[in-house]
Design a protein around this motif. Structure first.
Motif, PDB file in Angstrom:
ATOM      1  N   ASP A   1       1.123  -0.952  -0.093  1.00  0.00           N
ATOM      2  CA  ASP A   1       0.184   0.317   0.364  1.00  0.00           C
ATOM      3  C   ASP A   1       0.632   1.487   0.462  1.00  0.00           C
ATOM      4  OD1 ASP A   1      -2.455  -1.224   0.434  1.00  0.00           O
ATOM      5  OD2 ASP A   1      -2.692  -1.451   2.340  1.00  0.00           O
TER       6      ASP A   1
ATOM      7  N   GLN B   1       4.217   1.403  -0.686  1.00  0.00           N
ATOM      8  CA  GLN B   1       4.217   1.923  -2.092  1.00  0.00           C
ATOM      9  C   GLN B   1       3.725   2.437  -3.880  1.00  0.00           C
ATOM     10  OE1 GLN B   1       5.765  -2.090  -2.753  1.00  0.00           O
ATOM     11  NE2 GLN B   1       7.709  -1.935  -2.446  1.00  0.00           N
ATOM     12  N   GLU B   2       2.582   1.602  -3.616  1.00  0.00           N
ATOM     13  CA  GLU B   2       0.870   2.256  -4.681  1.00  0.00           C
ATOM     14  C   GLU B   2       1.073   3.671  -3.872  1.00  0.00           C
ATOM     15  OE1 GLU B   2      -0.422   0.712  -6.718  1.00  0.00           O
ATOM     16  OE2 GLU B   2      -0.751  -0.949  -6.884  1.00  0.00           O
ATOM     17  N   ARG B   3       1.262   4.484  -3.039  1.00  0.00           N
ATOM     18  CA  ARG B   3       0.538   5.863  -2.417  1.00  0.00           C
ATOM     19  C   ARG B   3       2.128   6.664  -3.030  1.00  0.00           C
ATOM     20  NH1 ARG B   3      -0.954   3.282   2.500  1.00  0.00           N
ATOM     21  NH2 ARG B   3       0.931   4.055   3.637  1.00  0.00           N
ATOM     22  N   TYR B   4       3.067   5.843  -3.249  1.00  0.00           N
ATOM     23  CA  TYR B   4       4.351   6.171  -3.105  1.00  0.00           C
ATOM     24  C   TYR B   4       4.532   6.974  -5.043  1.00  0.00           C
ATOM     25  CZ  TYR B   4       9.112   7.686  -3.901  1.00  0.00           C
ATOM     26  OH  TYR B   4      10.252   8.394  -4.198  1.00  0.00           O
ATOM     27  N   LEU B   5       4.051   5.767  -5.460  1.00  0.00           N
ATOM     28  CA  LEU B   5       3.735   5.540  -7.369  1.00  0.00           C
ATOM     29  C   LEU B   5       2.907   6.512  -7.543  1.00  0.00           C
ATOM     30  CD1 LEU B   5       4.615   2.050  -8.080  1.00  0.00           C
ATOM     31  CD2 LEU B   5       6.476   3.970  -7.700  1.00  0.00           C
ATOM     32  N   HIS B   6       1.646   6.434  -6.810  1.00  0.00           N
ATOM     33  CA  HIS B   6       0.294   7.670  -7.265  1.00  0.00           C
ATOM     34  C   HIS B   6       1.048   9.624  -6.863  1.00  0.00           C
ATOM     35  CE1 HIS B   6      -0.685   3.643  -8.836  1.00  0.00           C
ATOM     36  NE2 HIS B   6      -1.097   3.901  -9.971  1.00  0.00           N
ATOM     37  N   SER B   7       1.554   9.508  -6.290  1.00  0.00           N
ATOM     38  CA  SER B   7       1.318  11.130  -5.232  1.00  0.00           C
ATOM     39  C   SER B   7       3.068  11.870  -6.246  1.00  0.00           C
ATOM     40  CB  SER B   7       1.840  11.036  -3.046  1.00  0.00           C
ATOM     41  OG  SER B   7       1.984  11.819  -3.265  1.00  0.00           O
ATOM     42  N   TRP B   8       2.866  12.852  -5.886  1.00  0.00           N
ATOM     43  CA  TRP B   8       4.282  13.914  -6.578  1.00  0.00           C
ATOM     44  C   TRP B   8       3.888  14.763  -5.117  1.00  0.00           C
ATOM     45  CZ3 TRP B   8       3.487  19.583  -5.715  1.00  0.00           C
ATOM     46  CH2 TRP B   8       1.683  19.699  -5.252  1.00  0.00           C
TER      47      TRP B   8
END
Length: 420
Positions: A407, A409-416
């Protein structure tokens, strides 16, 4: 062999291919339960091989009515054609037919008045738009399997001539990375060696074109001990070949030193009269680039003083005025599908699974969709989720597990907002 015995032989061949095609077999079982193609008419112009039979069997299980013509008469397996007839598929194909019969077969497949078309090189789509325009209103969309076909389709689209949406199955990652590279690489050299029994170790192999297919041929040839020269017109691909350790030369220079020539470009006249005039005695000429136009066979015929047809199976010897002998394989057609059996079934499992899922998606997006949301005419990419699904299913069939994102990693990839 009587037709019944021929069909039995074809069924055995299809069964053998299906063993290495677990993903497509599973999709066929899914389609049989879901029946996504009930009422759908499909006209296909494909290589009539055992692997193609597994694809069409899956679509037939899903309810489709299918008519099939061959995309290359030299690759047609008559026993497979006979077996497909027992599946309830109308087959208009026979091995070794002449050019006129080849096109007549395509017309016969189109007589089904298709809703979806499956093409391998754009000949069927071309005929639809030039000679069978009365059928265009019933066609909701199509799929194209080859680089050559996609090139032709994009040109049609650029001229606003393409009347329906076509899905570029050839451009999926699973198709290019595995079918084009590993499938073409192995099957092309298989065809050359079956036709000639040549020892590639120590020979100079010239590969014309360094796309995914050309890379596969070059890799396999180098692995067998050959010196590999690459010819290219694309500076980026030429640089790629150079950094991978291959010699890169223009064809005019490579023609003088090559022992085996393989064209894999999708274009015409890659090997021309001036190249033939410079070649050594005993060179082998093979094409793996779909149509029989990459090697200028007419120029070869005009330059030859004698031709010894069938000096070996799928090998014709052209004798030049100065005594040199040039060996043309498979009449300049696809050597891997005429002198050999085409791609291994395990590779086609991925390509045809993507094709099957693309047909289902295309049917939902065109034939079954409301007119206001249908795909517009043009060339369309296969949705990325189909590509990923094929890869996941193939890994599962091979009992291979991979990681999944957490979760965090998902947040990291979808946040600038989260930096280093």
């Amino acid at each position: 062999m009587v037709a019944e015995g021929l069909a039995e032989a074809g069924e055995r061949r299809i069964g053998w291919a299906a063993r290495a095609m677990p993903v497509l077999t599973a999709l066929g079982e899914r389609f049989a339960g879901e029946r996504p193609f009930d009422g759908l008419r499909i006209a296909a112009c494909l290589h009539v091989t055992a692997e193609t039979a597994v694809l069409l069997g899956a679509l037939r299980a899903g309810g489709a009515e299918i008519a099939l013509a061959a995309s290359n008469p030299l690759s047609t397996q008559d026993d497979v054609a006979a077996a497909l007839e027992t599946y309830g598929i109308a087959v208009h194909a026979r091995a070794g037919v002449d050019r006129g019969t080849y096109y007549r077969h395509i017309h016969q497949a189109l007589d089904i008045s298709p809703n979806i078309v499956l093409d391998d090189g754009c000949d069927l789509v071309n005929i639809l738009h030039t000679e069978r325009v009365e059928l265009l209103d019933t066609v909701a969309g199509g799929c194209e399997e080859t680089t050559t076909g996609i090139i032709r389709l994009r040109q049609m689209a650029s001229e606003n001539a393409l009347r329906f949406p076509v899905v570029a199955v050839n451009d999926t990652r699973t198709k290019r990375m595995f079918d084009n590279r590993y499938g073409t690489g192995q099957s092309t050299l298989d065809g050359i060696m079956r036709a000639t029994n040549v020892l590639l170790a120590g020979r100079t192999v010239v590969v014309a074109g360094f796309g995914f297919c050309g890379r596969g041929v070059a890799e396999r040839a180098r692995g067998l001990g050959a010196r590999v020269i690459v010819t290219e017109i694309d500076p980026v691909k030429a640089l790629d070949a150079t950094l991978q350790g291959y010699e890169v030369q223009p064809m005019g220079r490579a023609a003088e030193i090559g022992d085996v020539f393989v064209t894999v470009t999708g274009n015409r006249d890659v090997i021309r009269a001036e190249h033939l005039a410079a070649m050594k005695d005993g060179v082998i000429l093979a094409n793996a680039g779909h149509f029989d136009v990459e090697i200028d066979v007419r120029a070869l015929e005009e330059a030859a003083t004698a031709v010894r047809f069938g000096i070996r199976p799928n090998t014709d010897e052209y004798v030049m005025a100065d005594g040199r002998r040039l060996l043309l394989l498979s009449e300049g057609r696809l050597v891997n599908l005429t002198a050999a059996e085409g791609h291994p079934a395990a590779v086609m499992d991925m390509s045809f699974s993507a094709q099957a899922l693309a047909v289902a998606w295309l049917a939902r997006s065109t034939w079954l969709a409301e007119e206001s949301v249908r795909l517009p005419p043009g060339v369309h990419d296969v949705p990325a989720e189909i590509d990923a699904e094929v890869a996941r299913l193939k890994l599962a069939a091979a009992d291979v597990e991979i990681d999944t994102l957490t979760d965090a990693q998902e947040r990291y990839l979808h946040s600038w907002r989260l930096g280093s």
